[in-house]
Design a protein around this motif. Structure first.
Motif, mmCIF file in Angstrom:
data_model
loop_
_atom_site.group_PDB
_atom_site.id
_atom_site.type_symbol
_atom_site.label_atom_id
_atom_site.label_comp_id
_atom_site.label_asym_id
_atom_site.label_seq_id
_atom_site.Cartn_x
_atom_site.Cartn_y
_atom_site.Cartn_z
ATOM 1 N N ALA A 180 28.494 44.480 32.395
ATOM 2 C CA ALA A 180 28.086 45.796 32.900
ATOM 3 C C ALA A 180 28.557 46.898 31.956
ATOM 4 C CB ALA A 180 28.634 46.018 34.300
ATOM 5 N N TYR A 181 29.774 46.769 31.426
ATOM 6 C CA TYR A 181 30.300 47.767 30.491
ATOM 7 C C TYR A 181 29.491 47.761 29.190
ATOM 8 C CZ TYR A 181 33.259 50.219 27.237
ATOM 9 O OH TYR A 181 33.717 51.077 26.276
ATOM 10 N N ARG A 182 29.273 46.595 28.657
ATOM 11 C CA ARG A 182 28.551 46.509 27.375
ATOM 12 C C ARG A 182 27.091 46.931 27.493
ATOM 13 N NH1 ARG A 182 31.561 41.191 25.028
ATOM 14 N NH2 ARG A 182 33.348 42.316 24.206
ATOM 15 N N SER A 183 26.494 46.772 28.660
ATOM 16 C CA SER A 183 25.101 47.197 28.853
ATOM 17 C C SER A 183 25.035 48.643 29.364
ATOM 18 C CB SER A 183 24.382 46.263 29.821
ATOM 19 O OG SER A 183 24.941 46.380 31.118
ATOM 20 N N GLU A 184 26.185 49.302 29.419
ATOM 21 C CA GLU A 184 26.315 50.696 29.826
ATOM 22 C C GLU A 184 25.899 50.945 31.277
ATOM 23 O OE1 GLU A 184 24.565 53.266 26.907
ATOM 24 O OE2 GLU A 184 25.819 52.456 25.309
ATOM 25 N N GLU A 185 25.969 49.899 32.107
ATOM 26 C CA GLU A 185 25.723 50.057 33.540
ATOM 27 C C GLU A 185 26.961 50.607 34.240
ATOM 28 O OE1 GLU A 185 24.325 46.376 35.229
ATOM 29 O OE2 GLU A 185 22.939 46.086 33.560
ATOM 30 N N ALA A 186 28.128 50.415 33.629
ATOM 31 C CA ALA A 186 29.395 50.892 34.182
ATOM 32 C C ALA A 186 30.303 51.307 33.033
ATOM 33 C CB ALA A 186 30.062 49.802 35.010
ATOM 34 N N SER A 187 31.204 52.233 33.317
ATOM 35 C CA SER A 187 32.160 52.672 32.304
ATOM 36 C C SER A 187 33.522 52.041 32.601
ATOM 37 C CB SER A 187 32.273 54.198 32.329
ATOM 38 O OG SER A 187 32.889 54.624 33.529
ATOM 39 N N LEU A 188 34.420 52.136 31.647
ATOM 40 C CA LEU A 188 35.773 51.632 31.875
ATOM 41 C C LEU A 188 36.458 52.431 32.979
ATOM 42 C CD1 LEU A 188 36.983 50.923 28.235
ATOM 43 C CD2 LEU A 188 36.312 49.266 29.989
ATOM 44 N N VAL A 189 36.128 53.705 33.076
ATOM 45 C CA VAL A 189 36.669 54.541 34.144
ATOM 46 C C VAL A 189 36.230 53.990 35.502
ATOM 47 C CG1 VAL A 189 36.639 56.861 35.152
ATOM 48 C CG2 VAL A 189 36.832 56.584 32.678
#
Length: 59
Positions: free
Chosen positions: A35-44
């Motif tokens: 999800a992070y790498r596909s920009e669906e979610a941020s680390l925040v």
């Protein structure tokens, strides 16, 4: 965890730089990392408040 007065993208960039790829893989599940790498979610979005504080050194 939105932080008033801060750009979440800047916080994400700082978290990613401090954690590095190997530690990101350790802290996130495979689904979270995807999800992070596909920009669906941020680390925040993916890290809890305490983890973010520890990584940023603002405990």
């Amino acid at each position: 965890m939105p932080v008033s007065g801060y750009d979440p993208e800047d916080i994400d960039d700082t978290l990613e730089a401090r954690l590095g790829d190997a530690e990101l893989r350790e802290r996130l599940t495979d689904e979270e990392l995807d999800a992070y790498r596909s920009e669906e979610a941020s680390l925040v979005d993916l890290l809890d408040e305490d983890e973010i504080a520890r990584v940023l050194g603002v405990e």
